[in-house]
Each structure stands twice: as structure tokens, then as C-alpha cells.
Design a protein around this motif. Structure first.
Motif, PDB file in Angstrom:
ATOM      1  N   SER A  59       0.818  -1.219   0.000  1.00 18.24           N
ATOM      2  CA  SER A  59       0.000   0.000   0.000  1.00 18.24           C
ATOM      3  C   SER A  59       0.849   1.264   0.000  1.00 18.24           C
ATOM      4  CB  SER A  59      -0.954   0.011   1.206  1.00 18.24           C
ATOM      5  OG  SER A  59      -1.790  -1.113   1.191  1.00 18.24           O
ATOM      6  N   VAL A  60       1.955   1.229  -0.759  1.00 20.74           N
ATOM      7  CA  VAL A  60       2.824   2.387  -0.929  1.00 20.74           C
ATOM      8  C   VAL A  60       2.738   2.823  -2.386  1.00 20.74           C
ATOM      9  CG1 VAL A  60       5.201   3.244  -0.831  1.00 20.74           C
ATOM     10  CG2 VAL A  60       4.377   1.628   0.902  1.00 20.74           C
ATOM     11  N   ASP A  61       2.610   4.116  -2.606  1.00 17.39           N
ATOM     12  CA  ASP A  61       2.497   4.626  -3.968  1.00 17.39           C
ATOM     13  C   ASP A  61       3.734   4.276  -4.786  1.00 17.39           C
ATOM     14  OD1 ASP A  61       0.042   5.743  -3.402  1.00 17.39           O
ATOM     15  OD2 ASP A  61       0.889   7.700  -2.863  1.00 17.39           O
ATOM     16  N   VAL A  62       3.521   3.823  -6.012  1.00 16.36           N
ATOM     17  CA  VAL A  62       4.617   3.473  -6.914  1.00 16.36           C
ATOM     18  C   VAL A  62       5.023   4.728  -7.685  1.00 16.36           C
ATOM     19  CG1 VAL A  62       5.340   2.039  -8.851  1.00 16.36           C
ATOM     20  CG2 VAL A  62       3.736   1.128  -7.130  1.00 16.36           C
ATOM     21  N   PRO A  63       6.281   5.152  -7.617  1.00 11.09           N
ATOM     22  CA  PRO A  63       6.707   6.361  -8.333  1.00 11.09           C
ATOM     23  C   PRO A  63       6.524   6.203  -9.846  1.00 11.09           C
ATOM     24  CG  PRO A  63       8.389   5.640  -6.782  1.00 11.09           C
ATOM     25  CD  PRO A  63       7.384   4.543  -6.859  1.00 11.09           C
ATOM     26  N   GLN A  64       6.168   7.284 -10.499  1.00 10.37           N
ATOM     27  CA  GLN A  64       5.997   7.243 -11.948  1.00 10.37           C
ATOM     28  C   GLN A  64       7.296   6.909 -12.665  1.00 10.37           C
ATOM     29  OE1 GLN A  64       4.243  10.922 -13.269  1.00 10.37           O
ATOM     30  NE2 GLN A  64       2.170  10.318 -12.645  1.00 10.37           N
ATOM     31  N   ALA A  65       8.432   7.217 -12.043  1.00  5.29           N
ATOM     32  CA  ALA A  65       9.725   6.961 -12.684  1.00  5.29           C
ATOM     33  C   ALA A  65      10.041   5.476 -12.777  1.00  5.29           C
ATOM     34  CB  ALA A  65      10.841   7.679 -11.929  1.00  5.29           C
ATOM     35  N   MET A  66       9.364   4.656 -11.976  1.00  2.18           N
ATOM     36  CA  MET A  66       9.582   3.214 -12.094  1.00  2.18           C
ATOM     37  C   MET A  66       8.984   2.723 -13.403  1.00  2.18           C
ATOM     38  SD  MET A  66       9.295   1.387  -8.363  1.00  2.18           S
ATOM     39  CE  MET A  66      10.622   1.592  -7.158  1.00  2.18           C
ATOM     40  N   GLN A  67       9.753   1.954 -14.148  1.00  2.00           N
ATOM     41  CA  GLN A  67       9.322   1.509 -15.468  1.00  2.00           C
ATOM     42  C   GLN A  67       8.626   0.155 -15.437  1.00  2.00           C
ATOM     43  OE1 GLN A  67      13.399   1.996 -17.018  1.00  2.00           O
ATOM     44  NE2 GLN A  67      12.538   3.396 -18.520  1.00  2.00           N
ATOM     45  N   GLY A  68       8.785  -0.593 -14.344  1.00  2.00           N
ATOM     46  CA  GLY A  68       8.103  -1.864 -14.217  1.00  2.00           C
ATOM     47  C   GLY A  68       6.641  -1.674 -13.862  1.00  2.00           C
ATOM     48  N   GLU A  69       5.896  -2.762 -13.896  1.00  2.00           N
ATOM     49  CA  GLU A  69       4.465  -2.750 -13.573  1.00  2.00           C
ATOM     50  C   GLU A  69       4.210  -3.751 -12.460  1.00  2.00           C
ATOM     51  OE1 GLU A  69       1.943  -2.794 -17.320  1.00  2.00           O
ATOM     52  OE2 GLU A  69       3.874  -3.465 -18.103  1.00  2.00           O
ATOM     53  N   SER A  70       3.295  -3.414 -11.562  1.00  2.00           N
ATOM     54  CA  SER A  70       2.946  -4.346 -10.502  1.00  2.00           C
ATOM     55  C   SER A  70       2.431  -5.653 -11.096  1.00  2.00           C
ATOM     56  CB  SER A  70       1.889  -3.741  -9.583  1.00  2.00           C
ATOM     57  OG  SER A  70       1.402  -4.729  -8.686  1.00  2.00           O
ATOM     58  N   LEU A  71       2.878  -6.754 -10.520  1.00  2.00           N
ATOM     59  CA  LEU A  71       2.432  -8.072 -10.967  1.00  2.00           C
ATOM     60  C   LEU A  71       1.101  -8.469 -10.345  1.00  2.00           C
ATOM     61  CD1 LEU A  71       5.889  -9.868 -10.695  1.00  2.00           C
ATOM     62  CD2 LEU A  71       4.711  -9.223 -12.809  1.00  2.00           C
ATOM     63  N   LEU A  72       0.626  -7.666  -9.407  1.00  2.00           N
ATOM     64  CA  LEU A  72      -0.647  -8.000  -8.770  1.00  2.00           C
ATOM     65  C   LEU A  72      -1.785  -8.005  -9.777  1.00  2.00           C
ATOM     66  CD1 LEU A  72      -0.388  -5.958  -5.428  1.00  2.00           C
ATOM     67  CD2 LEU A  72       0.274  -8.337  -5.880  1.00  2.00           C
ATOM     68  N   GLY A  73      -1.649  -7.220 -10.846  1.00  2.00           N
ATOM     69  CA  GLY A  73      -2.686  -7.181 -11.871  1.00  2.00           C
ATOM     70  C   GLY A  73      -2.801  -8.451 -12.669  1.00  2.00           C
ATOM     71  N   LEU A  74      -1.804  -9.330 -12.553  1.00  2.00           N
ATOM     72  CA  LEU A  74      -1.849 -10.604 -13.275  1.00  2.00           C
ATOM     73  C   LEU A  74      -2.538 -11.702 -12.478  1.00  2.00           C
ATOM     74  CD1 LEU A  74       1.795 -10.727 -14.710  1.00  2.00           C
ATOM     75  CD2 LEU A  74      -0.278  -9.913 -15.841  1.00  2.00           C
ATOM     76  N   LEU A  75      -2.860 -11.413 -11.197  1.00  2.00           N
ATOM     77  CA  LEU A  75      -3.450 -12.445 -10.360  1.00  2.00           C
ATOM     78  C   LEU A  75      -4.919 -12.631 -10.682  1.00  2.00           C
ATOM     79  CD1 LEU A  75      -1.833 -11.546  -6.917  1.00  2.00           C
ATOM     80  CD2 LEU A  75      -0.940 -12.984  -8.758  1.00  2.00           C
ATOM     81  N   SER A  76      -5.412 -13.822 -10.405  1.00  2.00           N
ATOM     82  CA  SER A  76      -6.809 -14.133 -10.694  1.00  2.00           C
ATOM     83  C   SER A  76      -7.723 -13.371  -9.746  1.00  2.00           C
ATOM     84  CB  SER A  76      -7.054 -15.636 -10.538  1.00  2.00           C
ATOM     85  OG  SER A  76      -6.832 -16.034  -9.201  1.00  2.00           O
ATOM     86  N   SER A  77      -8.936 -13.103 -10.198  1.00  2.00           N
ATOM     87  CA  SER A  77      -9.953 -12.471  -9.352  1.00  2.00           C
ATOM     88  C   SER A  77     -11.310 -12.910  -9.867  1.00  2.00           C
ATOM     89  CB  SER A  77      -9.839 -10.941  -9.404  1.00  2.00           C
ATOM     90  OG  SER A  77     -10.195 -10.460 -10.680  1.00  2.00           O
ATOM     91  N   ASP A  78     -12.310 -12.685  -9.061  1.00  2.00           N
ATOM     92  CA  ASP A  78     -13.653 -13.081  -9.475  1.00  2.00           C
ATOM     93  C   ASP A  78     -14.085 -12.358 -10.730  1.00  2.00           C
ATOM     94  OD1 ASP A  78     -13.736 -14.715  -7.282  1.00  2.00           O
ATOM     95  OD2 ASP A  78     -14.800 -13.252  -6.019  1.00  2.00           O
ATOM     96  N   ALA A  79     -13.533 -11.171 -10.944  1.00  2.00           N
ATOM     97  CA  ALA A  79     -13.931 -10.378 -12.104  1.00  2.00           C
ATOM     98  C   ALA A  79     -13.287 -10.882 -13.392  1.00  2.00           C
ATOM     99  CB  ALA A  79     -13.568  -8.915 -11.878  1.00  2.00           C
TER     100      ALA A  79
END
Length: 655
Positions: A303-323
Motif C-alpha cells: 500500500s505504498v504509492d509506486v513512483p511514476q519513474a519506475m518503469q516496471g508494472e505491478s504483478l498483482l494485476g496478473l493475479l486471478s480475481s472473481d472479475a
């Protein structure tokens, strides 16, 4: 340590999900396994049984089965892991290049969020003060390194690296005293890096496959850390990420170790992330993940803001969800990789690669294209049969690199002291740190020269381990193929000098200095050879060049002092000895020489401090006791003089 009870933690966790405004910062542990292949992990399909502790942790976490490094070198890859930026952006694409304070930095971000931060690393290669990773200590309250060059006969694991078990013990000790509040702990273990030398009982059990023995030992050491976390009731609530900086070729494609090629053996790495309270445990993600994504993922999960300068992307978006649709295809995240090491070390072409869709494309003088769905080993080059695909991916690679590059800092070069340290670990330092990006792609194709890299690597370890007779023929083979290679000339000259053939050493060392005039190490080694041949006058300017390029290099200052003393420049010699002792107060030879000069000048009282220090640092030195006896004799301290002469006689009798 006072920590939340399990119930209290669960209640806090539930509150997070109930309120978007609530932020809970969990403890975070990042474990990086140096030189660790993905195919040795049980949780990635290995049947070798090497990793029971990591396999158990993987069942409680999320396994990213297709995770890739961006560069097959320790310092450069860790820069990407910690900053969430690509090598072409952070410019830590070679050894000794500082990690810029202008870059986003995971430990620094967490420190500003109130985290207590500690780093425990296993090698001089990641030592920010005495190694080749300047700036890596940014954001850390504690950075446990403290490595130094290995003297002949010294224990490797007390100088240039330390065993995983020792690194883990240091980390556990820190955890037991860390103040209240969230913590970020980075643990780096270096054991799987060559030379492969696991401790007992792994050495005996894996005598035929010592690399596997190192992996098994590392797993046991990591298991010890996990056990300590459970003992302190920290394991379940902690966010833990385990990955590798790169893998190891082990002979694949002709490469013995790593650094040259961009195939899966050195870039496919393990990656497991265990969320607090083991959320999403057992999930396996087949979408491609990148090490540049690790820092953004940890920040997002905390729950820490990711700086815009970071070029990587959070992998949490790849996890499964009910949606999400359960049958949705894996998200394709192209994985870029590069290595400038072939060019910087050998003047061959650098390599670039991109993995996208089912393809691996490698930009090289002889381009390569592989369908990884059917050719995971990358043995069937499709460039000739699929030129349109190759050209499309070449264009995509070029656009991606341009988009993700920046001119943040001027490229630096390792200084003479760093060159020594790199060679101690089997790496070749850059001959030139300022080659333009376009020039990097010029030169021979590394595929056609890989044997030379292997020979030089083995020879450098032979020199480091004082196996000079074995090193000489290897270096002669290298120089027969590439007579203008600076580091090969320098290593050959060093080997001949250590064998006392100083006349033979002079020619290659002179050539090394000619080819690398800014390299202080070359000047230093040439100075030593000239000194030993009695050419003190010509040795002096070589040592002067060395100290000019590395002002804090104690041995270089001492050698210059010794030359000055020989050519009757005694005041200059004393000045250099003072500089030596300012950098290294316990320097044995500097204390000995300074004390002897003072004693010969009739200043025995002032000589005592240096001579007593020399005898304390090297108690088995005959010279130290003899010189100390002479000083005591001058001062009329007969009993002390007699004691020191007796000590010298006892030492002689033992030898």
C-alpha cells in the motif's frame, strides 16, 4: 520486538479490505539468490530435490513460472530489482557505476514511509563502500557488507564473499533487535556463483554436481531464515519475495558461466511472492514477469504509492480475481534484456534481446530468432526461414529500448581498486566506460568467441588462487587469438611476475598499460615488475600513475613509498607512508618501513609505535622483531631488545 498478534493482524488486514483509505504497511523481505537457474527449483518442475524449503514457501505464495532478468550480471540486475528501471535507464550496466540518487529506489522509498531497513549481502560485488556497488546503501539503516580483497592463502569466505549461512545469521541477529514498526529486509546470497564450492555435507553429497550442492545449501540457509521468522511469529504476516538476479549457463551454447549470452539458462529466473497471511497461496501465473516489476509489486502490495519513474508494472494485476475470466489467456508482457559485457570486457558486440509472444529475438551480428513454444533450448535459429518476423521484432526491440532509455548520468569506469576486486570474482573490468550505444553493437559476434571468454575466466580464477602455472598456458591461448586484449596481457604479466619471471612479465604488462593508459591496476603491476628487476627509477612513475587514479589504494601508496626510499627520496617516501597508514592504519609493511626509516634516522622513540604495530599485526615476522629490537637497543631498553631478539630466533627455528 513487539508485534501484532495473529488475531490483531487479521483484524487490521480485514480493515484494509473494508476501507480504501486505510493503509497498512506489512513487513517486507526481499531475498535474492545469486546465479540461480529456474530449472533447479522444485516448484518450477525440477526433480532433483534441491529446494524443499523454497518449495514449501512457494505453496504459500504465488509462483511466476516465466520470470526473466534483464541483464546477466549481479550489480546491474540488482540495480533493476531495487529501482524498478531498465539498465538503459539507470545506466548501471557495468561494474563500479554508481546508483544515481536521482533514481527511484525501493529501500529509500520504504525508509521514507517509516520502515526500518537492513541489507545483508554475500559478496564484495554488492559492497557499496569497499566493492563495486557504490550507492546501493541508499535508504538502508544497516548495510552489512565489509568485504576486502583476498590475500594469497586467505580464506575466500572471510574476504571477498561469505557463506549464505553467515549472511542469514547476520540478518536474523538484526531482526531480533529491530525497533518496533514495519521493516524491510534484503538478504542476498552469493553461493551459487562460481567457483562452486558448497560446504559439508553438500560438498560430499553433490561432488559430481557442485553447482547443485550450492543450490541445496542456499535452500537450507533460506529455510533457517524462515524458521527464525516463524519463531518470532513474523512469517505469516510478512510480505516475502524470492528471486534470482540471473542464472548460469553451465555449458549451454558454449558459455560456462554468465554475462555473455541472453538465453534462458542465464535469464529465466525463479520468482515467488508470498503475500501477508498467505493470500492467493498456491496461485501460479504463466504470464511473463520481469525483474523490473519486482519493486513496483512490493510497493503496491504494501500500500505504498509506486513512483511514476519506475518503469516496471505491478504483478498483482496478473493475479486471478472473481472479475476475471478463468479461461482468459495469459497477459503478454514483453521482456527486454541486454548485455554490454562482451563489448566492455572484450571489445566484441554487445547483445540485445526481446521475448514477446512465442518468440525470442536476439540482436547480434548474426541475428537469432527462436520459437520458444517448441524450441525452449534455443537451438533452431529461424532468421533465415522467418525474415519478416525477425525484422518486425528487431524494430520492436529498437523502439522499446529507445522508449525506455535516458541520459541520466555519464558512464563511469571502475577505478584501479575496483578492477582488482572484479578480477578477484572472475570478471573483466571495462577497458572503456564511454563507448556510445551504437558502437556497443560493433565487433565480433560473441557466439564465435565464447571459448576465449571461458579461457580467460578460468585463467583469472587460477591467478586469484595462485595457480599461476595453470594460468599461463590458458592466457597464452587467449593472446594468440586476441593479442591486443588488455586484461589478458595484464593477467599474463601478473602470472609470470608471481612465478618470479619478471623479465617475461614486462612485455605483456607494458602492452596492457599501452592499451589501457587510464587503468591504474596496469600501472601498478608494471611498477611491481620493474621494481623487482631493480629498475626503481622507471618503477616510480608507474606507481605515481596508480595512486593518481586510485588515491585511497593503500598498497599502491606503499609501493611508491618503497621506490622513493630506494632512490633516496626519503621525505617523499615518508609522505606516502603517512598516506598509506591514513587509509589502512594496520598496514604491516607500511608500519615496518616507516618505523625502520625513523630508527635509521636516529629517531627510535617515534619508530616504536610503527614497529610495535607491525609486530602486533604480523607476530611471526622476523623482520618486525629484529627492527624492534634495534630500536629498543638505541633507547637503552636492553631487556626489551633481548626479548624481541629471542622472539625472532624462535620464529627462525620454526622455519
Amino acid at each position: 520486538m513487539v508485534r501484532l498478534s495473529r488475531l490483531g493482524f487479521v483484524l487490521c488486514l480485514l480493515a484494509i479490505f473494508c476501507s480504501a483509505e486505510t493503509r497498512f504497511h506489512p513487513n517486507i523481505i526481499l531475498i535474492t539468490l545469486d546465479t540461480t537457474r529456474a530449472d533447479r527449483m522444485g516448484f518450477l518442475g525440477s526433480k532433483r530435490g534441491l529446494t524443499p524449503n523454497l518449495d514449501a514457501m512457494a505453496k504459500q505464495g504465488i509462483v511466476f513460472s516465466r520470470a526473466y532478468s534483464h541483464v546477466p550480471l549481479t550489480t546491474a540486475s540488482h540495480a533493476t530489482i531495487l529501482t524498478g528501471t531498465y539498465p538503459q535507464f539507470n545506466h548501471v550496466n557495468d561494474f563500479g557505476i554508481p546508483l544515481s540518487p536521482r533514481l527511484p529506489d525501493l529501500p529509500d522509498i520504504l525508509h521514507h514511509e517509516g520502515y526500518h531497513t537492513g541489507a545483508f549481502v554475500g559478496s564484495l560485488i554488492l559492497d557499496p563502500l569497499d566493492g563495486t556497488a557504490p550507492g546501493f546503501d541508499r535508504g538502508f539503516d544497516v548495510y552489512d557488507a565489509g568485504f576486502h580483497l583476498r590475500r594469497q592463502g586467505a580464506d575466500r569466505y572471510k574476504t571477498v564473499e561469505r557463506r549464505a549461512g553467515v549472511v542469514v545469521d547476520h540478518a536474523i541477529a538484526w531482526l531480533s533487535h529491530v525497533p518496533e514498526g514495519p521493516f524491510f529486509l534484503w538478504v542476498h546470497v552469493y553461493d551459487a556463483h562460481d567457483p562452486y564450492d558448497p560446504p559439508a555435507p553438500y560438498k560430499e553429497k553433490y561432488s559430481a554436481q557442485p553447482y547443485d550442492g550450492e543450490i541445496a545449501y542456499v535452500d537450507a540457509s533460506v529455510g533457517k531464515l524462515f524458521d527464525a521468522l516463524r519463531k518470532h511469529n513474523l512469517y505469516d504476516e510478512t510480505l516475502i519475495a524470492v528471486t534470482a538476479d540471473h542464472g548460469e549457463s553451465l555449458g549451454a551454447h558454449g558459455e560456462n558461466t554468465h554475462g555473455i549470452f541472453l538465453y534462458d539458462e542465464t535469464l529465466h529466473v525463479p520468482l515467488v511472492i508470498k503475500l501477508p497471511m498467505n493470500r492467493k497461496s498456491g496461485e501460479r501465473v504463466s504470464s511473463r514477469a520481469r525483474l523490473v516489476d519486482v519493486a513496483p509489486t512490493l510497493l503496491a502490495a504494501a500500500s505504498v504509492d509506486v513512483p511514476q519513474a519506475m518503469q516496471g508494472e505491478s504483478l498483482l494485476g496478473l493475479l486471478s480475481s472473481d472479475a476475471k475470466e478463468k479461461s482468459a489467456p495469459p497477459v503478454d508482457r514483453p521482456a527486454y534484456a541486454e548485455t554490454d559485457y562482451p563489448h566492455r570486457a572484450f571489445n566484441w558486440s554487445a547483445l540485445r534481446a526481446i521475448r514477446t509472444g512465442k518468440y525470442l529475438y536476439i540482436q547480434a551480428p548474426d541475428r537469432e530468432l527462436y520459437n520458444q513454444d517448441v524450441d525452449a533450448a534455443a537451438t533452431h535459429n529461424l532468421v533465415a526461414t522467418s525474415p519478416a518476423v525477425a525484422q518486425t521484432l528487431a524494430s520492436e526491440l529498437s523502439k522499446f529500448r529507445d522508449k525506455t532509455s535516458q541520459s541520466l548520468t555519464d558512464l563511469a569506469k571502475p577505478d584501479a581498486d575496483q578492477v582488482q576486486k572484479l578480477q578477484a570474482l572472475g570478471y573483466v573490468a571495462s577497458a572503456d566506460g564511454k563507448a556510445p550505444a551504437t558502437d556497443m553493437l560493433a565487433g565480433a559476434d560473441p557466439k564465435k568467441k565464447i571459448e576465449i571468454s571461458n579461457l580467460l575466466h578460468d585463467a583469472m580464477f587460477d591467478v586469484e588462487d595462485a595457480r599461476y602455472e595453470q594460468a599461463v598456458p590458458l592466457l597464452q591461448r587467449v593472446l594468440k587469438d586476441q593479442p591486443e586484449m588488455p586484461v589478458a596481457n595484464m593477467q599474463y604479466g601478473m602470472a609470470e611476475a608471481r612465478l618470479k619471471d619478471f623479465a617475461q612479465a614486462l612485455v605483456p604488462l607494458q602492452k596492457a598499460v599501452q592499451l589501457m593508459p587510464d587503468n591504474g591496476m596496469g600501472h601498478y603491476e608494471l611498477g611491481l615488475a620493474l621494481f623487482e628487476t631493480g629498475n626503481w627509477k622507471d618503477a616510480a612513475p608507474q606507481f605515481e600513475a596508480a595512486v593518481a587514479r586510485a588515491p585511497r589504494w593503500a598498497d599502491a601508496h606503499f609501493s611508491l613509498a618503497a621506490v622513493y626510499a630506494r632512490i633516496d627520496r626519503v621525505p617523499d617516501a615518508m609522505n606516502e607512508l603517512d598516506l598509506t597508514l591514513g587509509v589502512s592504519p594496520d598496514h604491516y609493511r607500511a608500519n615496518l618501513l616507516r618505523g625502520r626509516i625513523l630508527s635509521l634516522q636516529g629517531d627510535a622513540q617515534d619508530a616504536l609505535a610503527n614497529l610495535e604495530k607491525a609486530a602486533k599485526v604480523e607476530p611471526d615476522s622476523v623482520e618486525a622483531h629484529v627492527f624492534l629490537a634495534d630500536a629498543y637497543q638505541q633507547l637503552g631498553r636492553q631487556m626489551d631488545a633481548q626479548r624481541e631478539r629471542l622472539a625472532a630466533r624462535k620464529i627462525r627455528s620454526k622455519h
